[in-house]
Design a protein around this motif. Sequence first.
Motif, PDB file in Angstrom:
ATOM      1  N   PHE A 138       4.395  -9.432   5.763  1.00 10.66           N
ATOM      2  CA  PHE A 138       2.966  -9.242   6.021  1.00 10.66           C
ATOM      3  C   PHE A 138       2.741  -7.775   6.354  1.00 10.66           C
ATOM      4  N   VAL A 139       1.486  -7.367   6.372  1.00  8.97           N
ATOM      5  CA  VAL A 139       1.094  -6.026   6.800  1.00  8.97           C
ATOM      6  C   VAL A 139       0.358  -6.188   8.125  1.00  8.97           C
ATOM      7  N   ALA A 140       0.831  -5.528   9.151  1.00  4.31           N
ATOM      8  CA  ALA A 140       0.315  -5.778  10.502  1.00  4.31           C
ATOM      9  C   ALA A 140      -1.009  -5.058  10.756  1.00  4.31           C
ATOM     10  N   ILE A 141      -2.028  -5.459  10.006  1.00  2.00           N
ATOM     11  CA  ILE A 141      -3.402  -5.010  10.235  1.00  2.00           C
ATOM     12  C   ILE A 141      -4.294  -6.249  10.240  1.00  2.00           C
ATOM     13  N   PRO A 142      -5.410  -6.223  10.985  1.00  2.00           N
ATOM     14  CA  PRO A 142      -6.258  -7.420  11.089  1.00  2.00           C
ATOM     15  C   PRO A 142      -6.762  -7.931   9.744  1.00  2.00           C
ATOM     16  N   TYR A 164       2.495   1.097   7.084  1.00  3.60           N
ATOM     17  CA  TYR A 164       2.346  -0.127   7.862  1.00  3.60           C
ATOM     18  C   TYR A 164       3.681  -0.648   8.373  1.00  3.60           C
ATOM     19  N   VAL A 165       3.573  -1.550   9.342  1.00  3.55           N
ATOM     20  CA  VAL A 165       4.713  -2.292   9.887  1.00  3.55           C
ATOM     21  C   VAL A 165       4.605  -3.726   9.380  1.00  3.55           C
ATOM     22  N   PHE A 172       0.849  -1.204   0.000  1.00  2.00           N
ATOM     23  CA  PHE A 172       0.000   0.000   0.000  1.00  2.00           C
ATOM     24  C   PHE A 172       0.878   1.245   0.000  1.00  2.00           C
ATOM     25  N   ASP A 173       0.351   2.319  -0.595  1.00  2.00           N
ATOM     26  CA  ASP A 173       1.060   3.594  -0.497  1.00  2.00           C
ATOM     27  C   ASP A 173       0.683   4.280   0.816  1.00  2.00           C
ATOM     28  N   GLU A 174       1.127   5.521   0.995  1.00  5.29           N
ATOM     29  CA  GLU A 174       0.912   6.211   2.275  1.00  5.29           C
ATOM     30  C   GLU A 174      -0.563   6.444   2.592  1.00  5.29           C
ATOM     31  N   LYS A 175      -1.427   6.371   1.579  1.00  2.00           N
ATOM     32  CA  LYS A 175      -2.863   6.555   1.801  1.00  2.00           C
ATOM     33  C   LYS A 175      -3.617   5.226   1.775  1.00  2.00           C
ATOM     34  N   TRP A 176      -2.885   4.123   1.955  1.00  2.00           N
ATOM     35  CA  TRP A 176      -3.451   2.778   2.029  1.00  2.00           C
ATOM     36  C   TRP A 176      -4.058   2.303   0.708  1.00  2.00           C
ATOM     37  N   ARG A 177      -3.627   2.883  -0.401  1.00  2.00           N
ATOM     38  CA  ARG A 177      -4.112   2.437  -1.702  1.00  2.00           C
ATOM     39  C   ARG A 177      -3.249   1.276  -2.191  1.00  2.00           C
ATOM     40  N   PRO A 178      -3.860   0.157  -2.575  1.00  2.00           N
ATOM     41  CA  PRO A 178      -3.091  -1.005  -3.054  1.00  2.00           C
ATOM     42  C   PRO A 178      -2.233  -0.637  -4.258  1.00  2.00           C
ATOM     43  N   GLN A 179      -1.098  -1.321  -4.397  1.00  2.00           N
ATOM     44  CA  GLN A 179      -0.093  -0.958  -5.398  1.00  2.00           C
ATOM     45  C   GLN A 179       0.188  -2.064  -6.417  1.00  2.00           C
ATOM     46  N   ILE A 221      -9.283  -6.995  -5.395  1.00  2.00           N
ATOM     47  CA  ILE A 221      -9.561  -7.591  -4.075  1.00  2.00           C
ATOM     48  C   ILE A 221      -9.103  -6.672  -2.952  1.00  2.00           C
ATOM     49  N   ALA A 222      -7.866  -6.207  -3.058  1.00  2.00           N
ATOM     50  CA  ALA A 222      -7.299  -5.384  -1.982  1.00  2.00           C
ATOM     51  C   ALA A 222      -8.017  -4.042  -1.875  1.00  2.00           C
ATOM     52  N   THR A 223      -8.345  -3.439  -3.022  1.00  2.00           N
ATOM     53  CA  THR A 223      -9.047  -2.144  -3.002  1.00  2.00           C
ATOM     54  C   THR A 223     -10.427  -2.298  -2.373  1.00  2.00           C
ATOM     55  N   ARG A 224     -11.140  -3.339  -2.757  1.00  2.00           N
ATOM     56  CA  ARG A 224     -12.481  -3.579  -2.204  1.00  2.00           C
ATOM     57  C   ARG A 224     -12.437  -3.756  -0.691  1.00  2.00           C
ATOM     58  N   ASP A 225     -11.517  -4.615  -0.229  1.00  2.00           N
ATOM     59  CA  ASP A 225     -11.478  -4.923   1.196  1.00  2.00           C
ATOM     60  C   ASP A 225     -10.960  -3.753   2.025  1.00  2.00           C
ATOM     61  N   MET A 226     -10.005  -3.014   1.504  1.00  2.00           N
ATOM     62  CA  MET A 226      -9.472  -1.867   2.247  1.00  2.00           C
ATOM     63  C   MET A 226     -10.476  -0.718   2.278  1.00  2.00           C
ATOM     64  N   THR A 227     -11.270  -0.594   1.249  1.00  2.00           N
ATOM     65  CA  THR A 227     -12.325   0.415   1.240  1.00  2.00           C
ATOM     66  C   THR A 227     -13.425   0.047   2.240  1.00  2.00           C
ATOM     67  N   LYS A 228     -13.811  -1.228   2.202  1.00  2.23           N
ATOM     68  CA  LYS A 228     -14.833  -1.726   3.128  1.00  2.23           C
ATOM     69  C   LYS A 228     -14.410  -1.555   4.585  1.00  2.23           C
ATOM     70  N   ALA A 229     -13.112  -1.757   4.842  1.00  6.24           N
ATOM     71  CA  ALA A 229     -12.597  -1.657   6.222  1.00  6.24           C
ATOM     72  C   ALA A 229     -12.362  -0.217   6.651  1.00  6.24           C
ATOM     73  N   GLY A 230     -12.488   0.733   5.708  1.00  9.16           N
ATOM     74  CA  GLY A 230     -12.384   2.148   6.068  1.00  9.16           C
ATOM     75  C   GLY A 230     -11.002   2.735   5.953  1.00  9.16           C
ATOM     76  N   TYR A 231     -10.045   1.994   5.422  1.00  7.94           N
ATOM     77  CA  TYR A 231      -8.690   2.547   5.245  1.00  7.94           C
ATOM     78  C   TYR A 231      -8.645   3.551   4.093  1.00  7.94           C
ATOM     79  N   ILE A 232      -9.370   3.268   3.027  1.00  8.85           N
ATOM     80  CA  ILE A 232      -9.402   4.154   1.873  1.00  8.85           C
ATOM     81  C   ILE A 232     -10.632   5.033   1.994  1.00  8.85           C
ATOM     82  N   LYS A 233     -10.399   6.337   2.044  1.00  7.32           N
ATOM     83  CA  LYS A 233     -11.510   7.280   2.224  1.00  7.32           C
ATOM     84  C   LYS A 233     -12.082   7.713   0.876  1.00  7.32           C
TER      85      LYS A 233
END
Length: 441
Positions: A392-396, A387-388, A211-218, A429-441
């Motif tokens: 892996f990316v240390a988010i649930p 992320y850390v 992900f970039d600094e705004k949590w957008r999949p790369q 997949i990553a964009t859908r799930d990160m948007t659903k989880a609220g990381y991508i505004k």
Amino acid sequence: MKLLATSSLGAFAAVALMSGAMMSGALAETRLTIATVNNGDMIRMQKLTDDFTKANPDIVLNWVTLEENVLRQKVTTDIATKSGQYDVLTIGTYEVPIWAKKGWLVPLDDLGAGYDIDDLLPAIRTGLSLDGKLYAAPFYGESSMIMYRKDLFDKAGIKMPESPTWDFVADAARKITSSETYGICLRGKAGWGENMAFLSATANSFGARWFDEKWRPQFDQPEWKNALSFYIKLMRDAGPPGASSNGFNENLALFNAGKCGMWIDATVAASFVTNPKDSKVADKVGFALAPNTGLGKNANWLWAWSLAVPGGSQKVAAAKKFVAWATSKHYLELVAAKEGWANVPPGTRKSLYANPEYQKAAPFAKLTLDSINSADPAHPTVKPVPYVGIQFVAIPEFQAIGTAVGQQFSGALAGSSSVDDALASAQTIATRDMTKAGYIK
């Protein structure tokens, strides 16, 4: 007759007392159910637990040994639903801080005076802690490195550098490929901790990031395409057939059977590939740092398989006793006495790497420690990330996203989709799930 009746009554009372005592003893037993992974070090631990049960006769151990992906699924479901099926969990550096923050794990800052928590390697201890408290005790720690056949390299006139590039590795793999030996074995089995552990670390070395600094999949960026294309071409040119089904254990078996010229995987494998009991090529193995592309990041990760106690457990005291035993200095000495110093679980304690006997017995010791110490989960990529985590990316949410992406990439390796299609699906997949989880505004 009166005397006989009295004696019979006394005998009956004695038997009743004995039966009551036995029943009381049975009730006093604590049965611990331990969920663990089917890796060699864990299997060895199960064979050595007489040492623990002799000292703790009131504790009975029940083992549930599972393949890596299955273990993760079952343990995650168990702890999230609070079903209490397991008393001791085998989990990794990814889960510990996330689950500790949710209150799912019991702190392990009281494992006894002799445990010596300050002897744990700082990089490993930090990854298993939250707010300075240890929430899982490391059974073994690892990074990743290259294991290679020195005899095949000598035959081909190739010399392995201490820190090779990916181009060197690919060229060497093709040169040592023969009708008897695959040039290289790499993980292909789908799973966030299987192929994506390897591919994430590899992608880091190619300049990619999740992900970039705004949590957008790369995955739509050229760095990911370069990394995945390189991997798949290398595996098709120099890897074994059916590689999309191979994880750590499958590649270990291939390497030990003399079927792989190179293998890039966990440093913990070093003791197995150099053990004559396990490996046909034990005396022919060399080691080198995980590869790079010259961008400043090697493809090495940081991980620890660790033992934890689920929060709310009714058997915390007994569980902590077992965890303390299995991850202690005493256990390392026990393995050394039974199997030799080269075979003790690596990557956890400073004292092990300061031990001259271990240094002498384990030619891979320094490289393992260097690989662990050079891994930087706080700065895993060439470009900045929010992320850390290295592999892996240390988010649930990563567990589900990583596995879904891993399935796309495993499919590309198997030939059921193209690299471009696999990357496009991963991006979706990553964009859908990160948007659903609220990381991508």
